[in-house]
Design a protein around this motif. Structure first.
Motif, short mmCIF file in Angstrom:
data_model
loop_
_atom_site.label_atom_id
_atom_site.label_comp_id
_atom_site.label_asym_id
_atom_site.label_seq_id
_atom_site.Cartn_x
_atom_site.Cartn_y
_atom_site.Cartn_z
N LYS A 74 -12.65 20.84 -30.21
CA LYS A 74 -13.01 19.43 -30.35
C LYS A 74 -14.31 19.33 -31.13
O LYS A 74 -15.27 20.04 -30.83
N ILE A 75 -14.31 18.47 -32.14
CA ILE A 75 -15.49 18.33 -32.98
C ILE A 75 -15.91 16.87 -33.10
O ILE A 75 -15.10 15.96 -32.91
N GLU A 76 -17.18 16.70 -33.41
CA GLU A 76 -17.70 15.38 -33.74
C GLU A 76 -17.72 15.30 -35.25
O GLU A 76 -18.28 16.16 -35.92
N LEU A 77 -17.09 14.30 -35.79
CA LEU A 77 -16.95 14.14 -37.23
C LEU A 77 -18.30 13.91 -37.89
O LEU A 77 -19.11 13.12 -37.40
N VAL A 78 -18.54 14.60 -39.00
CA VAL A 78 -19.71 14.37 -39.84
C VAL A 78 -19.21 13.56 -41.02
O VAL A 78 -18.33 14.00 -41.76
N GLN A 79 -19.72 12.35 -41.19
CA GLN A 79 -19.24 11.45 -42.23
C GLN A 79 -19.58 11.99 -43.62
O GLN A 79 -20.66 12.51 -43.84
#
Length: 92
Positions: A74-79
């Protein structure tokens, strides 16, 4: 709204920061050994024409993972370039 996605849901050249690896993943310890640890930056470089495996850049190394293994990360998106991903998973 959660900004967490499975690694296999991202498009080529999208980036993220690892939040966690699902505790039921049989590959969890192996992924940790390869550098997939909390806070590590990861970017999708290449996708096989069949969709799996995909190549990821992490800690200056390129690692190929099957989608079934990447789905446990699970990752946090980097815009990228001001793009914002909406709740439907579409960049706008």
């Amino acid at each position: 709204m959660s900004n967490l996605f499975s690694l296999n849901e991202l498009a080529t050249n999208e980036s993220g920061e690892i939040a966690y690896i699902h505790k039921d993943s049989i590959m969890r310890h192996r992924l940790w050994d390869l550098g997939f640890t909390k806070g590590a930056k990861v970017r999708i470089l290449y996708t096989n024409p069949s969709g799996s495996p995909r190549a990821y850049l992490i800690r200056e190394s390129v690692i190929a993972l099957r989608n079934e293994d990447a789905s446990s990360i699970k990752i946090e998106l980097v815009q990228n370039r001001g793009e914002v991903r909406n709740e439907d998973g579409v960049n706008s």
